[in-house]
Design a protein around this motif. Sequence first.
Motif, short mmCIF file in Angstrom:
data_model
loop_
_atom_site.label_atom_id
_atom_site.label_comp_id
_atom_site.label_asym_id
_atom_site.label_seq_id
_atom_site.Cartn_x
_atom_site.Cartn_y
_atom_site.Cartn_z
N LEU A 45 0.81 -1.21 0.00
CA LEU A 45 0.00 0.00 0.00
C LEU A 45 0.85 1.27 0.00
N PRO A 87 3.13 3.50 -5.24
CA PRO A 87 2.23 4.39 -5.97
C PRO A 87 1.10 3.57 -6.58
N CYS A 88 -0.10 4.10 -6.50
CA CYS A 88 -1.25 3.30 -6.90
C CYS A 88 -2.44 4.23 -7.10
N TRP A 89 -3.21 4.00 -8.17
CA TRP A 89 -4.40 4.82 -8.38
C TRP A 89 -5.50 4.39 -7.43
N GLY A 90 -6.15 5.34 -6.82
CA GLY A 90 -7.25 5.01 -5.91
C GLY A 90 -6.77 4.41 -4.61
N ILE A 103 -9.15 4.53 -1.64
CA ILE A 103 -10.25 3.56 -1.61
C ILE A 103 -9.73 2.18 -1.18
N VAL A 104 -8.56 1.80 -1.72
CA VAL A 104 -7.98 0.51 -1.34
C VAL A 104 -7.74 0.48 0.17
N ARG A 105 -7.20 1.57 0.67
CA ARG A 105 -6.95 1.67 2.11
C ARG A 105 -8.23 1.43 2.90
N LEU A 106 -9.30 2.09 2.47
CA LEU A 106 -10.57 1.93 3.18
C LEU A 106 -11.03 0.47 3.16
#
Lengths: 334, 276, 290
Positions: free
Chosen positions: C94, C97-100, C103-106
């Motif tokens: 996590l 670098p990552c798009w969104g 949201i992934v974290r949530l």
Amino acid sequence: MGRIHLKGVRKAFGDVIVIPSIDLDIADGEFVVFVGPSGCGKSTLLRLIAGLEDVTSGRVDIDGVDMTNVPPAKRGLSMVFQSYALYPHMSVRSNIAFGLKMAGESPEIIKQKVEKAAATLNLSSYLDRKPRQLSGGQRQRVAIGRAIVREPKAFLFDEPLSNLDAALRVQMRLEITQLHQQLATTMIYVTHDQVEAMTMADKIVVLNAGNIEQVGAPLELYNTPANLFVAGFIGSPKMNLLNGAIAAKFGAGTIGIRPEHIATARDRGEWQGVVRVAEHLGSDTFLHVDAETIGRITARAPGELALAAGDKVGLTPRPDRIHRFDSDGRAMRA
Amino acid sequence: MARAHSLRRRTITTAACWLVGLVIFFPILWMAVTSFKTELEAVEIPPKFLFFDWTTENYGVVQERSNYLLFATNSILLSLGSTLVGLLFAIPAAWAMAFAPGKRTKDLLLWMLSTKMMPPVGALIPIYLLFRDLHLLNTRGGMIAVLFLLNLPIIIWMLFTYFKEIPGEILEAARMDGATLWREIVYVLAPMAVPGIASTVLLNVILAWNEAFWTLNLTTTDAAPLTVFIASYSSPEGLFWAKLSAASTLAIAPILVLGWFSQKQLVRGLTFGAVK
Amino acid sequence: MATRQTRILAHAATAPSTLVLFLWMIVPLAMTIYFSLLRYSLLDPGNESFIGLVNYEYFLSDPAFFAALFNTLKLVGGVLLISVVGGILLALLLDQPCWGRGIVRLMVIAPFFVMPTVSALIWKNLLMHPVQGLFAWIANLLGLQPIDWFAQAPLTAITLIVAWQWLPFATLILLTAIQSLDEEQKEAAEMDGTPPLSFFFYIVLPHLARPITVVILIETIFLLNVFAEILVTTGGGPGNLTTNIPFLVYAQALLQFDVGGASAGGIIAVILANIVAIFLVRMIGRNLEA
């Protein structure tokens, strides 16, 4: 009125004695500066007067009334803190008004007093801003405004300029001095900066390790320092302090001579030496000279001087400006 | 470094992140989907993921059959009640520890935290018997008291860490301005600490909402919160999956939303400041 | 740094909290210790008698106790292993670098907010059911024999459920710790040409040592007390395969009504928890100084 009298004031935190015992008189309307190196107890002394700390023993009188056990709010003093300590969630207006509001003043009187203070301090157009929207100097003025609306018997300043940059510091120094002339209220001002002390004070109190080293007008301290500590602390660049054979020649343990009281010449002088560092300020030239048999001497010559590191130079101290100290560091009077 | 290279890398890590995130989140997602199925579809093999007759009837049944609203009301009352009582005790305590610390303040704080580490089974029997004799079993008042005591150390701790960040000079300025302690707290400290107090409330509502030892042991119906309500679905027959899912979705949805808002505070609150 | 008056106020301000917490800690503990020395059954009220350490002898010689102790250790150990190792890997992922990412974290954090009774029942029924569960369906798709989790590996099943709840906690804390790793340190390592694996072992892992310890200690405190997940899935069974110490104490007291014996068990649990708590409190204390 704002006469403050300290009698045998002592402060200890647990086993650590910060202030052994201090007696001091501050006259009404006087501008007194407490100056000393960090940890000398000057801020603690101010907080004792403010009532933010208890004295361990001794008395604090204000206008002849014993205030030793009176809480800070009831002493009739105002304080300007080093960090300004503005209430960040209140507008400038509410910040200045807070003390009056706590005292239960009517809204019309509060409005009137706040606006008067704001006008004095050039804050009128910022009254509805929050502290974070202000510059450092403006925040400082708000802190002062908060102090003056309460019309205190005395103002206490705890290193109020130390968070400002050099140029602003000079400007605020002037403003505070002018404010004092205008209000003629007692002010007690704590700083570690001897320049601030010299420029602002009617009376300087030099503190070291919780003790008063000397009390006097700025030039009194400059001309007749009572001991080595004051001699070294007041004046910039620092006084040259020499001991050994050269001091013995004057019948003293140590002698002191200020850099500005040493005449410099290229070829002749009482002492011969070599320039190690020359600092050219334009208005002055500071020479750090290794003098034969004496050691490192700093001399200050007015104007521009065409000397550079490595040059030979002759130094002549003004005989009437030589300070003599005995082996305990106390000044010897002629 | 070439942009194309890092773009490729970003694509790969994005795919990996989303894959892992979806796998971890899947049970919750699956529960939510199942809650909209009929009981027959819920146990159907092969399972239907999206294409079935979406129905909300389970939500209606859950309310009718087992009075969901009573349990939800209890959950709200217990978690909010215990947190508010906690604030009342904790704000003065945290003020004292942050702004007028003494020699023993640190020890006191650590001792308070250590009470949080007592296993509940060490206290279960006496508390159960005391509650029985004082007629507190199954009462909201009794449960609020237990949850309050359970979370008080965390509330004090969190407020303490937030108060610590407020410079003491500001409170001294208020004192010089003539504010009494009460006014100092109400006019100066509390408004400055609003964000910290809000986070504290949030995290403690979540912890109280999900508490499932004391609620299961000390309540059955009248004062029982949603943890107990859900536990009543543990009967072995597999006929109630859709209703179980609907009830569960209702039980966790509000707290999930609050939880997402409080994720930053979570670290501070649950590690007692040991991780910054 | 305050006046006598403020200090008096400060004492008055801490007193209520100190008092209630002291009572909350000491009264039940003292009563539990007292009960543990009695023959005391809820079925036979009024006939309590002092029997010294007999309850402890009984408890410590009961095979069920050792089974419960081992189950507790297995559960704690298993969850710690999954959540810490998984947490490190997830945190590293996590941090990329990552798009969104938000949201992934949530999604990753969500399980932590699910109440224990919900997660236990959803896993037990919707996922782990041997016939209609999703795992069984997947196993069949892959041509494997579906596992009857709560018959064949009940403790493993509970471990998985609890691990799912605690993995987010470990991930979140370790991610916070990784992100606090100085950006300049990362850049310096990049300038030095440190390969990713060495970077992880020589820089990231030492930096994480402390947060990992904190995660282990805090999780242990909570995991020693796992209760609801067992109550609603297995009820401690089959046999006592999933009975841990809290559940054993609960069963002894509220199912078999043996207050004396259960109290002895409770005291043993307190001692176990204290061993962990001492380390944790010391660590927090050291951090308070800094």
